[in-house]
Design a protein around this motif. Structure first.
Motif, mmCIF file in Angstrom:
data_model
loop_
_atom_site.group_PDB
_atom_site.id
_atom_site.type_symbol
_atom_site.label_atom_id
_atom_site.label_comp_id
_atom_site.label_asym_id
_atom_site.label_seq_id
_atom_site.Cartn_x
_atom_site.Cartn_y
_atom_site.Cartn_z
ATOM 1 N N GLY A 284 41.606 41.582 -26.381
ATOM 2 C CA GLY A 284 40.785 41.431 -27.566
ATOM 3 C C GLY A 284 39.336 41.033 -27.320
ATOM 4 O O GLY A 284 38.624 40.703 -28.264
ATOM 5 N N ALA A 285 38.878 41.062 -26.056
ATOM 6 C CA ALA A 285 37.500 40.685 -25.780
ATOM 7 C C ALA A 285 36.571 41.855 -26.079
ATOM 8 O O ALA A 285 36.930 43.010 -25.865
ATOM 9 N N SER A 286 35.390 41.535 -26.589
ATOM 10 C CA SER A 286 34.406 42.591 -26.785
ATOM 11 C C SER A 286 33.836 42.964 -25.421
ATOM 12 O O SER A 286 34.058 42.278 -24.419
ATOM 13 N N ARG A 287 33.068 44.048 -25.384
ATOM 14 C CA ARG A 287 32.496 44.497 -24.125
ATOM 15 C C ARG A 287 31.659 43.375 -23.502
ATOM 16 O O ARG A 287 31.735 43.080 -22.316
ATOM 17 N N TRP A 288 30.835 42.741 -24.327
ATOM 18 C CA TRP A 288 29.966 41.669 -23.866
ATOM 19 C C TRP A 288 30.784 40.471 -23.392
ATOM 20 O O TRP A 288 30.521 39.896 -22.340
ATOM 21 N N GLN A 289 31.828 40.131 -24.206
ATOM 22 C CA GLN A 289 32.660 38.990 -23.827
ATOM 23 C C GLN A 289 33.355 39.247 -22.491
ATOM 24 O O GLN A 289 33.454 38.361 -21.649
ATOM 25 N N ALA A 290 33.838 40.479 -22.334
ATOM 26 C CA ALA A 290 34.519 40.812 -21.091
ATOM 27 C C ALA A 290 33.567 40.665 -19.908
ATOM 28 O O ALA A 290 33.925 40.147 -18.853
ATOM 29 N N TRP A 291 32.327 41.101 -20.125
ATOM 30 C CA TRP A 291 31.343 41.000 -19.039
ATOM 31 C C TRP A 291 31.004 39.542 -18.777
ATOM 32 O O TRP A 291 30.992 39.073 -17.642
ATOM 33 N N ARG A 292 30.749 38.832 -19.866
ATOM 34 C CA ARG A 292 30.268 37.472 -19.764
ATOM 35 C C ARG A 292 31.350 36.527 -19.229
ATOM 36 O O ARG A 292 31.075 35.647 -18.436
ATOM 37 N N GLN A 293 32.602 36.744 -19.688
ATOM 38 C CA GLN A 293 33.637 35.769 -19.361
ATOM 39 C C GLN A 293 34.530 36.177 -18.198
ATOM 40 O O GLN A 293 35.268 35.348 -17.672
ATOM 41 N N VAL A 294 34.458 37.447 -17.826
ATOM 42 C CA VAL A 294 35.300 37.878 -16.714
ATOM 43 C C VAL A 294 34.448 38.380 -15.554
ATOM 44 O O VAL A 294 34.444 37.819 -14.463
ATOM 45 N N CYS A 295 33.693 39.426 -15.837
ATOM 46 C CA CYS A 295 32.941 40.078 -14.758
ATOM 47 C C CYS A 295 31.983 39.106 -14.065
ATOM 48 O O CYS A 295 32.037 38.911 -12.857
ATOM 49 N N LEU A 296 31.133 38.466 -14.855
ATOM 50 C CA LEU A 296 30.105 37.603 -14.273
ATOM 51 C C LEU A 296 30.691 36.446 -13.462
ATOM 52 O O LEU A 296 30.327 36.264 -12.298
ATOM 53 N N PRO A 297 31.601 35.677 -14.055
ATOM 54 C CA PRO A 297 32.138 34.565 -13.258
ATOM 55 C C PRO A 297 32.857 35.015 -11.989
ATOM 56 O O PRO A 297 32.721 34.383 -10.946
ATOM 57 N N VAL A 298 33.591 36.114 -12.085
ATOM 58 C CA VAL A 298 34.308 36.591 -10.893
ATOM 59 C C VAL A 298 33.311 36.975 -9.802
ATOM 60 O O VAL A 298 33.438 36.587 -8.644
ATOM 61 N N LEU A 299 32.282 37.736 -10.198
ATOM 62 C CA LEU A 299 31.303 38.183 -9.214
ATOM 63 C C LEU A 299 30.533 36.999 -8.624
ATOM 64 O O LEU A 299 30.303 36.930 -7.420
ATOM 65 N N MET A 300 30.134 36.066 -9.476
ATOM 66 C CA MET A 300 29.341 34.942 -8.991
ATOM 67 C C MET A 300 30.152 34.076 -8.040
ATOM 68 O O MET A 300 29.666 33.609 -7.036
ATOM 69 N N ARG A 301 31.401 33.898 -8.387
ATOM 70 C CA ARG A 301 32.256 33.079 -7.556
ATOM 71 C C ARG A 301 32.423 33.722 -6.176
ATOM 72 O O ARG A 301 32.290 33.071 -5.151
ATOM 73 N N ALA A 302 32.665 35.041 -6.184
ATOM 74 C CA ALA A 302 32.857 35.735 -4.912
ATOM 75 C C ALA A 302 31.538 35.841 -4.149
ATOM 76 O O ALA A 302 31.523 35.813 -2.923
ATOM 77 N N GLY A 303 30.451 35.943 -4.899
ATOM 78 C CA GLY A 303 29.171 36.185 -4.234
ATOM 79 C C GLY A 303 28.434 34.926 -3.840
ATOM 80 O O GLY A 303 27.468 34.979 -3.077
ATOM 81 N N MET A 304 28.893 33.790 -4.335
ATOM 82 C CA MET A 304 28.172 32.543 -4.118
ATOM 83 C C MET A 304 27.799 32.254 -2.659
ATOM 84 O O MET A 304 26.637 31.951 -2.379
ATOM 85 N N PRO A 305 28.746 32.345 -1.714
ATOM 86 C CA PRO A 305 28.380 32.022 -0.334
ATOM 87 C C PRO A 305 27.262 32.922 0.171
ATOM 88 O O PRO A 305 26.313 32.453 0.793
ATOM 89 N N VAL A 306 27.368 34.193 -0.115
ATOM 90 C CA VAL A 306 26.350 35.129 0.350
ATOM 91 C C VAL A 306 25.007 34.818 -0.296
ATOM 92 O O VAL A 306 23.969 34.765 0.367
ATOM 93 N N LEU A 307 25.040 34.593 -1.593
ATOM 94 C CA LEU A 307 23.800 34.354 -2.311
ATOM 95 C C LEU A 307 23.103 33.101 -1.796
ATOM 96 O O LEU A 307 21.881 33.073 -1.646
ATOM 97 N N SER A 308 23.883 32.071 -1.486
ATOM 98 C CA SER A 308 23.210 30.851 -1.046
ATOM 99 C C SER A 308 22.591 31.023 0.336
ATOM 100 O O SER A 308 21.508 30.506 0.604
ATOM 101 N N VAL A 309 23.279 31.756 1.211
ATOM 102 C CA VAL A 309 22.668 32.015 2.516
ATOM 103 C C VAL A 309 21.379 32.813 2.317
ATOM 104 O O VAL A 309 20.346 32.554 2.940
#
Lengths: 288, 406, 262, 262
Positions: free
Chosen positions: A189-214
């Motif tokens: 039931g998530a809207s496109r934006w909600q899906a991006w905001r609440q799923v896509c972004l956090p998942v990507l940021m979490r996985a990308g965090m180590p790389v991004l900080s380096v």
């Protein structure tokens, strides 16, 4: 797995080649900047440290480097996320797929040179603005380069970093099956934006965090781009160290070493904190 | 495992051995020898010369003319490495600190503060110039040659070329350029954003020229460094900058870091003036297409700096004899004449033409004609000597503090 | 809409290259002309006729790059295997990131003295060694992604089938890792080929590379010659891009990613 | 087909392994007769894999001896022991085709090309894989890969074959046919083998002698009868289940009809 008691020479090589130069350099700089070695050495002194620590510019430069690193990475990340959201699969198709790799072939020195020619007050953009009748004089074009705001530095870094981040996000997204996860969210039931905001972004940021900080730490110490398109003042830390190091006034050399040691400690501290955090996170996940 | 250790050890040993090769003995001091002994000692040696490598014209002169000549005539291999000014000071200083007995450099192209600093750390060899046969053609009475930023060269530097600071403008845009600080300020007010100067060597030299303009007595900047005079003139220069500041390029908030950037701004049409500490450069730049054909050089009638640039021999060099032979060639009439040609380099000669043999005198008389800058004869009256090197060091620091607020 | 955006983005990606080519051919290109007035090959001619011959400079840069790449990849491959089996892998990985964190400039100024002592400063070999610090660390990080449990099983299988140490490396591990080794060779080549700070500091002006030459032209104000140098600098990576995009897509981070997958 | 006359008895004596301070194998001792297969049954985590890897030389034991005939092999490098260790997963070298995978061990032994061809071709026929020589691993089914992995091990005529749950990844039908194939090949080639599994049926089908492993200790049975008689082996329970099942009393015995793999 076998673990022999004898130390593995490859691990010793690994440790010496990576930590060796850094630590040797740090010890040397500490000795030099406290007056124990070098042409100007007259026995132990904290004079140079006091001078540099009292100098407002030291702190301005460190803060400025931090800010430039954050701004460069943040702006690139925003752009990459926006492009990914806007273009989606088109990024992986046709000519664009190949072209996205082009900036990866560009060294910082050339990126800086190009930004001079594109973003300068008489650069390509300014000429376009002139041709369109928006401006008369180069001076009318907003100053992007050599300004304390560091717009030029950020823009040049964006051209270098964004394509890389696009590729990274793409790969992380596929590894974490973000598309599937987003579909799940949508069916829940998530809207496109909600899906991006609440799923896509956090998942990507979490996985990308180590790389991004380096990456952030590396951007903080950037040299070529601020050297070519940065303002005289404030300077980013690598530029200031090099400038102090090779100034005519040879008495500034110990001060250059103080600044370099300060920065090295800061960067190393950040890095080690990052790895400690990662270690804890991984351990926590394993336990859970 | 042991084999691995051995091979790693061998690798390290090879690296150190490959780099650690140094000449085992130091050759005799050439000052104790006569010229023919020096020449024969020089034969077969390689001289490493540090020089600014950013100008293709100068590079071509050194590579295509000087290097083959010394190879043919004296059997010397000339190796050119790109390093200049503070970089040379740095390299030699670091060598001293690291306890290197033999320098990687033999001959260095220097002047002003570089000379001053190298002298301070005793990195220069000398006095040696009296040994060079061609030094008889040099006019040692010329203060622009015998003094490098108010310091007597005392045989530690050999004059190589002589240049004067010029302003350059595009006559298509500025038909009659201002020739004194007041007129320049008026022009800047009338054309906001079209003038600036760089924060490097040339820009600071421009400011030193302004100090001459504001000096009450002609002798104000002569002789050793005088802090009081310096501060008085500095304040006047800074007041002048403050008066025009908001109408400078980028409102005077930032300045180009080097003449190169300034040239680029000028070539792009972003500003209407640039400047050069080589009065022959403008012809060369027009010729290469960087500057428009309407570019012209001019001088402030309140005076502009003239100075010489020199070559020095590194004290820890092991090829001193060969370095001396190369230095001698650099001040030969043939090499100096060639260098004078704007198509080659356009660098002023340090030779006293009157002392040359007759055929050379004629050749020099017709050489070095330039079309985009006034002839040396015409600007010689406005030439001023470089003040003491401390002025440059102090001015650079004060400028950073007061104007750039570093 | 998407299509248009894709086109604009493509244009922006190609534009810099076009600009460099135009700059390298332009004689006059003053404000406010959008295109240079006259194109010619003079810069290219000047460049190859210039001091010490640009040919030598290019060859030197290439040689350095290849040397650094081969050494870094060979040493890195062997070390990455030990790293993958080490109990304190996380800590060692942090060590490997240290040079990148403190930046080449800081490392360069702090090591110049030691390099001079060892007679390495101002020498090709010294600069290569300094670059190797970065290239090696990079190679280890990149290649440690190769040593997953599968690679280990294959290695054990080969040795249980009778392959000696050398045979295992030669007939199993190297062929298996070949694509990754190719990427590693190329990326470590670029670390050296693109390096400016270390050549500047450790080379002390005595090692002229393509980046040094580019900067020199830039700082002499002739951006057209600098652009011409820049094109030479871009040639190998662009060529590689034409051949295989993978070569360029690998980054320092592949390993970090790999670890997050585990 | 000739039997390998040199294939000797495997004698494991007080073998102990510690990993990370934890004792994984406690003084394990047993004997496997020449030309026979011993099946070791045990739940996952009992140390089966560690036992095989220690015998193969893929990890270093804390103490104990491994002898093949009169020869002590535990001090030799894995590739000199003449022991082949087969993983649960049929690992084929991805950079080699089927033919080269099977030829791998022969090539290591530098056999003449003609002999390599003959022996591989013969093996392919026995494995019913002839005609697929040039295929790569990804173009083979799970069973084909498993057969290829067997063939690659058998073709070098190892003194001892170690099988680690070799068929657990296969579907029931393929598993049965593979078990038959192995039995057939083992008999024909006179293989000495040690098989570990958690599947009771598999051990019964394939073993000539039996052992039970639990908590890092091995108990070897004198013969098949002793194995079946031991309540811990679960044979009787299994038999009881099927009896009950066929007699229609499934509900009673269904709950305790678990084999040792739970």
């Amino acid at each position: 797995m076998s673990r022999s008691r004898r130390p593995d020479p490859w691990i010793i090589l690994l440790a010496t080649m990576s930590a060796g130069p850094v630590l040797a350099g740090l010890v040397f700089m500490l000795l030099y900047s406290t007056g124990q070695i070098g042409l100007l050495a007259h026995g132990f002194t904290l004079h140079y440290w006091r001078v540099v620590l009292d100098d407002r510019q030291t702190w301005i430069t460190l803060a400025y480097s931090l800010a430039m690193g954050l701004a460069s990475l943040g702006a690139s990340l925003l752009l990459a996320l926006a492009l990914q959201a806007a273009l989606g699969a088109r990024l992986r198709r046709g000519a664009l797929r190949g072209l996205l790799f082009v900036p990866l072939a560009v060294p910082p020195l050339v990126a800086a040179l190009l930004s001079v020619e594109v973003l300068g007050n008489a650069g390509l953009l300014a000429r376009l603005a002139h041709a369109l009748g928006w401006i008369d004089q180069p001076g009318d074009f907003p100053s992007l380069l050599f300004t304390p705001s560091g717009v030029g530095i950020v823009l040049a870094h964006m051209t270098l970093v964004t394509p890389f981040l696009l590729l990274l996000l793409d790969r992380l997204g596929r590894n974490a099956r973000v598309a599937d996860l987003m579909q799940v969210a949508r069916t829940l039931g998530a809207s496109r934006w909600q899906a991006w905001r609440q799923v896509c972004l956090p998942v990507l940021m979490r996985a990308g965090m180590p790389v991004l900080s380096v990456y952030f730490i590396a951007l903080m110490g950037a040299f070529e781009v601020p050297l070519l398109v940065g303002a005289q003042y404030p300077a980013m830390v690598s530029v200031l160290i090099q400038r102090r190091f090779s100034q005519f006034d040879i008495s500034t050399r110990p001060e250059a070493y103080v600044l370099a040691s300060l920065y090295a400690c800061l960067a190393m501290g950040l890095l080690l904190a990052l790895f400690a955090w990662r270690g804890r996170r991984e351990a926590g996940e394993r336990a859970a | 495992m042991r084999r691995l250790w051995l091979s790693l050890g061998a690798l390290v040993a090879i690296v150190i051995a490959a780099c650690g090769r140094t000449p085992s003995s130091t050759p005799a001091d050439p000052r104790a020898q006569d010229w023919s002994q020096i020449q024969s000692a020089a034969r077969g040696q390689t001289v490493t010369m540090a020089m600014w490598g950013g100008d293709p014209a100068i590079n071509a002169y050194m590579r295509d003319y000087v290097a083959p000549q010394v190879k043919r005539a004296d059997g010397i291999t000339l190796r050119l490495v790109p390093a200049q000014g503070s970089m040379i000071v740095n390299m030699l200083m670091t060598e001293v600190e690291a306890g290197r007995q033999h320098s990687a450099l033999d001959l260095v192209w220097i002047n002003g503060e570089t000379f001053y600093q190298l002298h301070q750390i005793h990195a220069l060899y000398g006095p040696f110039t009296a040994k060079l046969p061609n030094q008889h053609y040099i006019d040692w009475n010329n203060p622009f040659i015998a003094y490098d930023f108010q310091q007597p060269v005392d045989g530690y530097e050999m004059p190589w070329g002589n240049v004067q600071l010029l302003l350059i403008t595009d006559t298509a845009r500025v038909p009659s350029p201002p020739t004194d600080p007041a007129a320049l300020a008026a022009w800047i007010h009338a054309h906001p954003g079209r003038f600036t100067f760089d924060t490097g060597f040339t820009g600071m030299s421009f400011l030193k020229s302004l100090m001459y303009a504001f000096a009450d007595r002609p002798g104000d900047l002569r002789g050793p460094f005088d802090a009081k005079t310096y501060r008085r003139l500095r304040d006047k220069v800074f007041a002048w900058i403050d008066s025009v500041r908001t109408d400078l390029w980028h409102h005077g908030e930032t300045f180009p870091a080097s003449t190169a950037q300034l040239h680029q701004l000028f070539a792009n049409g972003e500003v209407d003036f640039t400047m050069s500490f080589n009065d022959g450069e403008v012809d060369n730049r027009v010729d290469s297409g960087l500057f428009p054909a309407t570019a012209r050089a001019f001088v402030l009638h309140t005076g502009t700096l003239q100075n010489s640039h020199y070559v020095g021999i590194v004290d820890r060099s092991v090829h001193k004899a060969a370095a001396m032979v190369v230095a001698n060639f650099l001040i030969s009439p043939a090499a100096q004449l060639k260098k004078l040609d704007p198509a080659v380099w356009g660098d002023g000669t340090v030779l006293d033409v009157a002392r040359l043999p007759a055929p050379w005198r004629q050749r020099f008389a017709v050489a070095g004609t330039r079309t985009h800058a006034p002839l040396r004869r015409a600007i010689q009256p406005y030439a001023r000597r470089e003040p003491a090197p401390e002025v440059m060091i102090e001015l650079t620091r004060d400028f950073r503090e007061r104007i750039l607020h570093e | 809409m998407r299509r248009a955006l894709a086109w604009i983005l493509s244009g922006m990606l190609v534009l810099p290259l076009v600009l460099l080519v135009l700059l390298s051919l332009a004689r006059h290109w003053t404000w406010p002309a959008l295109l240079p007035a006259d194109l010619q090959l003079r810069q290219w001619r000047d460049l190859f006729a210039d001091a010490n011959g640009l040919g030598t400079v290019v060859l030197r840069s290439l040689g350095m790059g290849i040397g650094v790449a081969v050494a870094a990849t060979a040493l890195g491959f062997a070390s990455s295997r030990s790293l993958a089996r080490h109990a304190r892998q996380g800590r060692l990985l942090a060590l490997l990131h240290l040079p990148f964190a403190v930046s080449p400039v800081v490392l360069g100024v702090s090591l110049l003295y030691a390099f001079l002592r060892l007679h390495l400063a101002g020498h090709l070999l010294g600069v290569m060694l300094a670059q190797l610090v970065f290239a090696y660390a990079y190679a280890v990080i990149l290649l440690s992604g190769f040593w997953n449990p599968r690679a280990r099983s294959l290695e054990e299988l080969a040795s249980s089938l009778g392959a000696g140490r050398r045979q295992v490396w030669l007939h199993v591990l190297m062929p298996l890792a070949r694509p990754l080794l190719g990427v590693c060779l190329f990326q470590t080549f670029l670390i050296s080929w693109f390096d400016y700070a270390l050549v500047l500091l450790i080379g002390s002006g005595q090692v002229a590379t393509l980046t040094i030459t580019l900067y020199q032209y830039f700082s002499s104000g002739d951006i057209r010659l600098a652009a011409t140098c820049a094109l030479l600098l871009l040639a190998p990576p662009l060529l590689a891009l034409g051949l295989n995009q993978q070569l360029l897509s690998a980054t320092i981070v592949t390993h970090l990613e790999a670890h997050d997958d585990d | 087909m000739t039997t390998d006359a040199s294939s000797p008895t495997l004698r494991v004596d007080r073998l102990g392994v510690q990993l990370g301070g934890q004792v994984i194998l406690h003084d394990v001792s047993f004997v496997v007769d020449v030309h026979t297969t011993m099946a070791v049954i045990g739940a996952s985590g009992c140390g089966k894999t560690t036992l095989l890897r220690a015998i193969a030389g893929l990890l270093t034991p804390a103490h104990g001896e491994v002898k093949l005939g009169a020869r002590r092999v535990d001090l030799l490098a894995p590739n000199r022991r003449g022991i082949v260790y087969l993983n649960q997963e049929p690992l084929l070298f991805p950079h080699l085709d089927l033919f080269e995978n099977i030829a791998f061990g022969l090539r290591l032994r530098r056999l003449p090309e003609r002999q390599v061809r003959e022996r591989v071709a013969e093996m392919l026929v026995q494995l019913e894989l002839d005609g697929m020589e040039r295929r790569h691993a990804h173009a083979l089914s799970g069973g084909q890969r498993q057969r290829a992995a067997f063939g690659r091990a058998l073709v070098v005529e190892p003194a001892l074959l170690l099988l680690d749950e070799p068929f657990s990844n296969l579907d029931p039908d393929t598993r049965t046919s593979m078990q038959d194939l192995f039995k057939q090949l083992a008999r024909r080639r006179g293989i000495t083998a040690l098989l570990v599994t958690h599947d009771l049926k598999e051990s019964m089908r394939m073993g000539d002698s039996f052992a039970m492993m639990r908590g890092g200790r091995v108990h070897a049975y004198a013969d098949r009868k002793a194995f079946c008689a031991d309540p811990a082996s679960g044979v009787e329970r299994e038999a009881a289940f099927w009896q009950a099942f066929t007699s229609g009393d499934a509900q009673v015995s269904g709950c305790d009809a678990r084999t040792a793999d739970s």
